[in-house]
Design a protein around this motif. Structure first.
Motif, PDB file in Angstrom:
ATOM      1  N   ILE A  28     -16.269  47.293 -31.449  1.00  0.00           N
ATOM      2  CA  ILE A  28     -17.182  48.204 -30.754  1.00  0.00           C
ATOM      3  C   ILE A  28     -18.597  48.074 -31.330  1.00  0.00           C
ATOM      4  O   ILE A  28     -19.575  48.037 -30.582  1.00  0.00           O
ATOM      5  CB  ILE A  28     -16.661  49.655 -30.827  1.00  0.00           C
ATOM      6  CG1 ILE A  28     -15.409  49.759 -29.938  1.00  0.00           C
ATOM      7  CG2 ILE A  28     -17.722  50.654 -30.357  1.00  0.00           C
ATOM      8  CD1 ILE A  28     -14.642  51.046 -30.067  1.00  0.00           C
ATOM      9  N   SER A  31     -20.198  45.136 -29.859  1.00  0.00           N
ATOM     10  CA  SER A  31     -20.574  45.293 -28.444  1.00  0.00           C
ATOM     11  C   SER A  31     -21.916  45.988 -28.291  1.00  0.00           C
ATOM     12  O   SER A  31     -22.502  45.969 -27.217  1.00  0.00           O
ATOM     13  CB  SER A  31     -19.484  46.046 -27.676  1.00  0.00           C
ATOM     14  OG  SER A  31     -19.576  47.431 -27.947  1.00  0.00           O
ATOM     15  N   TRP A  68      -9.802  53.248 -27.315  1.00  0.00           N
ATOM     16  CA  TRP A  68     -11.049  52.457 -27.245  1.00  0.00           C
ATOM     17  C   TRP A  68     -12.197  53.329 -26.785  1.00  0.00           C
ATOM     18  O   TRP A  68     -13.293  53.290 -27.337  1.00  0.00           O
ATOM     19  CB  TRP A  68     -10.902  51.302 -26.249  1.00  0.00           C
ATOM     20  CG  TRP A  68     -10.231  50.073 -26.769  1.00  0.00           C
ATOM     21  CD1 TRP A  68      -8.906  49.793 -26.707  1.00  0.00           C
ATOM     22  CD2 TRP A  68     -10.854  48.941 -27.400  1.00  0.00           C
ATOM     23  NE1 TRP A  68      -8.664  48.560 -27.258  1.00  0.00           N
ATOM     24  CE2 TRP A  68      -9.839  48.012 -27.685  1.00  0.00           C
ATOM     25  CE3 TRP A  68     -12.167  48.640 -27.743  1.00  0.00           C
ATOM     26  CZ2 TRP A  68     -10.083  46.790 -28.300  1.00  0.00           C
ATOM     27  CZ3 TRP A  68     -12.417  47.406 -28.355  1.00  0.00           C
ATOM     28  CH2 TRP A  68     -11.386  46.502 -28.638  1.00  0.00           C
ATOM     29  N   LEU A  73     -16.317  52.927 -27.138  1.00  0.00           N
ATOM     30  CA  LEU A  73     -16.517  51.808 -26.223  1.00  0.00           C
ATOM     31  C   LEU A  73     -17.206  52.324 -24.954  1.00  0.00           C
ATOM     32  O   LEU A  73     -16.779  53.331 -24.386  1.00  0.00           O
ATOM     33  CB  LEU A  73     -15.167  51.196 -25.834  1.00  0.00           C
ATOM     34  CG  LEU A  73     -15.307  50.098 -24.793  1.00  0.00           C
ATOM     35  CD1 LEU A  73     -15.217  48.748 -25.456  1.00  0.00           C
ATOM     36  CD2 LEU A  73     -14.297  50.235 -23.699  1.00  0.00           C
ATOM     37  N   THR A  78     -19.767  47.131 -21.298  1.00  0.00           N
ATOM     38  CA  THR A  78     -18.823  46.081 -21.648  1.00  0.00           C
ATOM     39  C   THR A  78     -17.937  45.820 -20.426  1.00  0.00           C
ATOM     40  O   THR A  78     -17.996  46.564 -19.456  1.00  0.00           O
ATOM     41  CB  THR A  78     -17.903  46.527 -22.805  1.00  0.00           C
ATOM     42  OG1 THR A  78     -17.314  47.771 -22.427  1.00  0.00           O
ATOM     43  CG2 THR A  78     -18.657  46.712 -24.100  1.00  0.00           C
TER      44      THR A  78
END
Ligand code: TRP
Length: 447
Positions: A28, A31, A68, A73, A78
Motif C-alpha cells: 500500500i 501504491s 486491503w 488501499l 489502484t
C-alpha cells in the motif's frame, strides 16, 4: 515511464500480523508513489490449489478485500480486482503452459518439498500433488505477464516463482515475439528491512505453524494473544537480550526507531516480560485500532465490496483484453477473415498494398515460366515454358507495358496473346467472362 507494480494475495486464510507487515503495508505504501501504477489482486484461483472448502474460500476473499481497503488501499488510484473475474488470466495460462518446459516446473520449491516429504514417508513421489499445484508457477506467470508488470513485491518464498515468470516470458518472446518482446521481464522486490515476522513460538508467523496473531482481533483477544508470546524465563530485574527475543522483533516491526531503541535499552536493564508485552499490546492497539473499526464496517457491507472489486475488474480488463488479443494473434489464433483482428499479419498486408505481382519459377520439366498472381496471391495466368529464366522474366515484364491485352477464350480457358502467339493461360474456369475481368484487374494492378 511509469513503473507498474503488481502483487496478489492467496485467499485461503484470515490476514495476520505477518501478512500486514510483510506484504500489505509495504504494497500500500508503494501504491502511494505517483510514479507507480499499482495492480493488487486476490489470487482466488491459486487459493483453490490449497483449499477445498468453498466456505473458507468465500470468507477469505471477503475478509482480505475488506482488509486491503481498511488498511488504506485506494481503489480509485489502484487497480484492485479478483483474479477469477479476469478470464484472460486462465487463457494466458494456457498459452504459457504450451511454452513452459516440464523440467522448469520440476524444479519449483513448493512441488519439490511435497515430493521429498513423500519420499521420507515412503509414499508415491506424486502423492497429493494436483496439476494445480504442479502448474502453480505458470498461473502466477500469467497473473504477472498479462499486465506487463515491472516490479512484483513478494515474500522470499515467492521469489523463485517470479524468476520462473521471467523464464517463461523470455521463452514466449523468443518463440512468438517476431523480433519484438511481447512481455516485459518482471523483477521481484523483497523488502530487505522486514525480516520474516516471528509468530507466537518464535518461528516464522504462518498459518501452517498455527502461531499467528490475526490482524483484526478485538482488544481483549489481542491482549490474550500477546500474552501467549513465548519468552525465556528471566524474572523482572534480570537483564534480557532483546536481540534473542522475538517479542522484541515483533515490537520493532511496528514501532518507530526511537521507541524500539527505548525498549531495547529497557530490556537490557531488566524490564519484566509482562511489562514488555503490555507495551507491545498498546502499540498494536494504537497502530491497528482505527483500521479494525473500518474493517468491521466494510465487512458489514458485502454489496459495496462486490461493487468495488467488479469496478476493479473492468479496469483490469481494459488492459488485459487487448494484450490477450495481440497474444492470440502472435500464436496464430486469428480470425479467418483478418477483418476484426487487432493486427493483420504484416506480410499479407504488405502484399495487399503491392497488389498483383509476377513470379518466375522452374517447372518439373526444367522449363521456366512465370505466374501472374492477384492481390490475394491466387494465380491469374500461367505462362508457356521458356528455355531460361531470363527470357521468362523478360516476357513477364512485358505485361507491364500492355495497354490493351489481347485476351482470347477457348472453351473454358482464357489466354493472353502477344506477338501473334499465346503467351499465358488461365486455369479451366466456369465463368470465362468473370475470368477476363480478373485478368484485366490484375494487369492494371501490376502497372
Ligand atoms: N503465490 C503468491 C503467494 O502465495 C500469490 C500470488 C499469486 C502472487 N499470483 C501472484 C503474488 C502474482 C505476486 C504476483 O503469496
Amino acid at each position: 515511464m511509469n513503473s507498474r507494480i503488481l502483487t496478489g494475495i492467496t485467499t485461503t486464510g484470515t490476514p495476520h500480523l505477518g501478512n500486514y507487515a510483510g506484504a500489505l503495508q509495504p504494497a500500500i505504501a508503494a501504491s502511494h508513489d505517483p510514479q507507480a501504477e499499482a495492480f493488487f489482486f486476490l489470487a482466488d484461483l491459486h487459493a483453490l490449489i490449497k483449499c477445498e472448502d468453498p466456505r473458507r474460500i468465500q470468507r477469505s476473499r471477503l475478509e482480505i478485500t475488506a482488509t486491503w481497503l481498511a488498511c488504506g488501499l485506494d481503489p480509485c488510484k489502484t487497480v484492485f480486482y479478483r483474479q477469477s473475474d479476469i478470464p484472460e488470466i486462465p487463457q494466458l495460462n494456457w498459452l504459457l503452459s504450451c511454452v513452459t518446459a516440464k523440467g522448469l516446473l520440476n524444479r519449483a520449491h513448493a512441488y519439490k518439498a511435497v515430493v521429498s516429504r513423500n519420499g521420507e514417508e515412503g509414499a508415491d513421489p506424486d502423492a497429493g500433488v494436483s496439476m494445480g499445484l504442479y502448474s502453480y508457477p505458470v498461473l502466477m506467470a500469467a497473473d504477472i505477464l498479462l499486465f506487463n508488470a515491472h516490479v512484483v513485491p513478494v515474500g522470499r518464498d515467492q521469489v523463485q516463482h517470479v524468476e520462473m515468470a521471467r523464464d517463461i516470458a523470455q521463452r514466449f518472446n523468443h518463440v512468438f515475439g517476431n523480433g519484438q518482446e511481447p512481455f516485459v521481464l518482471p523483477q521481484a522486490r523483497i523488502r530487505e528491512d522486514v525480516q520474516l515476522l516471528p509468530g507466537l513460538d518464535g518461528r516464522k508467523m504462518s498459518k501452517s505453524y498455527d502461531n499467528t496473531i490475526a490482524l483484526f482481533l478485538g482488544s481483549r483477544e489481542l491482549k490474550d494473544a500477546v500474552n501467549r508470546i513465548v519468552t525465556d524465563s528471566k524474572a523482572p530485574g534480570e537483564a534480557k537480550d532483546p536481540d534473542q527475543a522475538h517479542l522484541f522483533s515483533l515490537y520493532q516491526a511496528f514501532a518507530s526507531a526511537e521507541d524500539s531503541r527505548q525498549l531495547h535499552g529497557d530490556l537490557l536493564a531488566g524490564l519484566g516480560w509482562g511489562e514488555a508485552k503490555n507495551r507491545l499490546y498498546l502499540l498494536l492497539e494504537q497502530t491497528l485500532g482505527d483500521k479494525r473499526e473500518r474493517y468491521h464496517a466494510l465487512m458489514a457491507r458485502p454489496d459495496e465490496l462486490e461493487d468495488i472489486v467488479l469496478a476493479g475488474a473492468i479496469k483490469a480488463r481494459k488492459v488485459a483484453t487487448p494484450v490477450l488479443e495481440s497474444l492470440r494473434e502472435a500464436v496464430g489464433l486469428r480470425t479467418f477473415t483478418g477483418i476484426s483482428s487487432a493486427k493483420v499479419d504484416s506480410r499479407s498486408s504488405a502484399r495487399r498494398e503491392r497488389g498483383s505481382r509476377l513470379v518466375t519459377f522452374k517447372d518439373e520439366n526444367g522449363e521456366f515460366r512465370f505466374r501472374l498472381l492477384d492481390a490475394n496471391g491466387a494465380t491469374v495466368l500461367l505462362s508457356r515454358g521458356f528455355a531460361d529464366g531470363i527470357t521468362a522474366g523478360t516476357f513477364g515484364q512485358r505485361l507491364l507495358e500492355i495497354r490493351y491485352p489481347d485476351l482470347r477464350t477457348y472453351g473454358q480457358m482464357v489466354s493472353l496473346w502477344l506477338d501473334g502467339e499465346a503467351l499465358a493461360h488461365s486455369d479451366v474456369v466456369h465463368d470465362t467472362v468473370a475470368e477476363e475481368a480478373r485478368f484485366r484487374a490484375a494487369l492494371d494492378d501490376l502497372s
